[in-house]
Design a protein around this motif. Structure first.
Motif, PDB file in Angstrom:
ATOM      1  N   ALA A   1       0.821  -1.211   0.000  1.00 58.89           N
ATOM      2  CA  ALA A   1       0.000   0.000   0.000  1.00 58.89           C
ATOM      3  C   ALA A   1       0.850   1.254   0.000  1.00 58.89           C
ATOM      4  CB  ALA A   1      -0.937  -0.004   1.207  1.00 58.89           C
TER       5      ALA A   1
ATOM      6  N   SER B   1       1.344  -1.457  -7.602  1.00 59.98           N
ATOM      7  CA  SER B   1      -0.072  -1.407  -7.267  1.00 59.98           C
ATOM      8  C   SER B   1      -0.530  -2.837  -7.090  1.00 59.98           C
ATOM      9  CB  SER B   1      -0.884  -0.710  -8.360  1.00 59.98           C
ATOM     10  OG  SER B   1      -0.745  -1.395  -9.590  1.00 59.98           O
TER      11      SER B   1
ATOM     12  N   THR C   1      -3.765  -5.779  -5.955  1.00 61.67           N
ATOM     13  CA  THR C   1      -5.138  -6.177  -5.692  1.00 61.67           C
ATOM     14  C   THR C   1      -5.104  -7.544  -5.040  1.00 61.67           C
ATOM     15  OG1 THR C   1      -5.843  -5.038  -7.708  1.00 61.67           O
ATOM     16  CG2 THR C   1      -7.420  -6.529  -6.694  1.00 61.67           C
TER      17      THR C   1
ATOM     18  N   THR D   1       1.270  -5.252  -9.720  1.00 54.39           N
ATOM     19  CA  THR D   1       1.692  -4.706 -11.004  1.00 54.39           C
ATOM     20  C   THR D   1       2.739  -3.634 -10.774  1.00 54.39           C
ATOM     21  OG1 THR D   1      -0.512  -5.091 -11.933  1.00 54.39           O
ATOM     22  CG2 THR D   1       0.927  -3.576 -13.131  1.00 54.39           C
ATOM     23  N   ARG D   2       3.805  -3.717 -11.535  1.00 55.36           N
ATOM     24  CA  ARG D   2       4.844  -2.702 -11.447  1.00 55.36           C
ATOM     25  C   ARG D   2       4.551  -1.598 -12.455  1.00 55.36           C
ATOM     26  NH1 ARG D   2      11.108  -3.250 -10.472  1.00 55.36           N
ATOM     27  NH2 ARG D   2      11.658  -1.059 -10.678  1.00 55.36           N
ATOM     28  N   ALA D   3       4.704  -0.364 -12.011  1.00 49.06           N
ATOM     29  CA  ALA D   3       4.483   0.762 -12.905  1.00 49.06           C
ATOM     30  C   ALA D   3       5.446   0.681 -14.087  1.00 49.06           C
ATOM     31  CB  ALA D   3       4.689   2.077 -12.156  1.00 49.06           C
TER      32      ALA D   3
END
Length: 244
Positions: free
Chosen positions: A196, A202, A204, A234-236
């Motif tokens: 977080a 990011s 889920t 997920t990696r930016a």
């Protein structure tokens, strides 16, 4: 069932429908649990845990997640099932890794015994704290997809795991971690907190629903009351180094 994957952009079936997942045509060797009980060393990396069965089912049911991609498994243990599933689902390269040398040797033997089409599958020892020392990695190598099954069970693991994912996951890549919930495993709450707060990841989290858990009846280690979760990280595409 695959419905619980829908929020993770991985599926489409009715939540109450039990889908017959493709069988994985392999035969793997796993040490006898009775023999492990008599040994002084930890049996953890030499045991087939329920989360590995779940993650194997997930990759086979939604092969587009790994098809045409390079896949890295962290904490592979001894059986090679998850890496074999990635290979059969169409990964171009699938590398199984663990810190335990004996587990990696058994995984390598299982991979050799179960070749998978055009997928290049291999196994190597990897320390999350020193990933660049792994002999199975090319210098600076990163992966499109990272997978891990029940890789968090102590409070010091989340920080190390995310550090390894940062080093080894390509920008825009995805990591799928199947783990027992905080009811059964230490470190899960810390893992979620670090995710977080991360500036580059990011995440889920979805609870694995009862219909899929019925598939775990084949495992003597599955507690019918246990809760399992899938974390999709997920990696930016681009971003600063993580502050972990």
């Amino acid at each position: 069932t695959r419905e619980f994957l829908a929020p993770l952009v991985l599926n489409k079936a009715d939540a109450n429908e039990v889908v017959a997942l493709p069988e994985l045509p392999v035969a793997v060797h796993v040490p006898d649990p009775r023999a492990l009980a008599a040994r002084p060393m930890s049996p953890v990396p030499l045991t087939l845990w329920p989360c590995a069965i779940l993650l194997t089912e997930m990759l086979l049911s939604v092969p587009e997640v790994v098809r045409g991609r390079k896949v890295l498994e962290l904490g592979c243990g001894c059986h090679a099932l998850v890496t074999l599933a990635a290979g059969h689902a169409g990964a171009t390269r699938a590398l199984a890794t663990d810190l335990a040398v004996e587990a990696v040797e058994l995984t390598a033997a299982n991979l050799r015994a179960n070749p998978s089409g055009t997928a290049k599958m291999s196994a190597a020892v990897l320390d999350w704290a020193f990933p660049d020392e792994c002999d199975g990695l090319a210098p600076g190598e990163r992966f499109d997809v990272i997978v891990g099954a029940d890789v968090i069970h102590t409070n010091d693991m989340p920080r190390l795991l995310l550090s390894a994912i940062d080093r080894l996951l390509l920008p825009g890549g995805v990591a799928l971690i199947a783990n027992m919930s905080a009811r059964s495993r230490y470190g899960i709450e810390e893992f979620k907190r670090l995710l977080a707060e991360s500036p580059i990841f990011s995440a889920t989290t979805a609870a694995v629903p009862a219909p899929l858990l019925e598939r775990l009846s084949v495992s003597n280690l599955h507690d019918p009351g246990a809760e399992y979760e899938l974390h999709r990280i997920t990696r930016a595409p681009e971003g600063p180094a993580p502050r972990l």
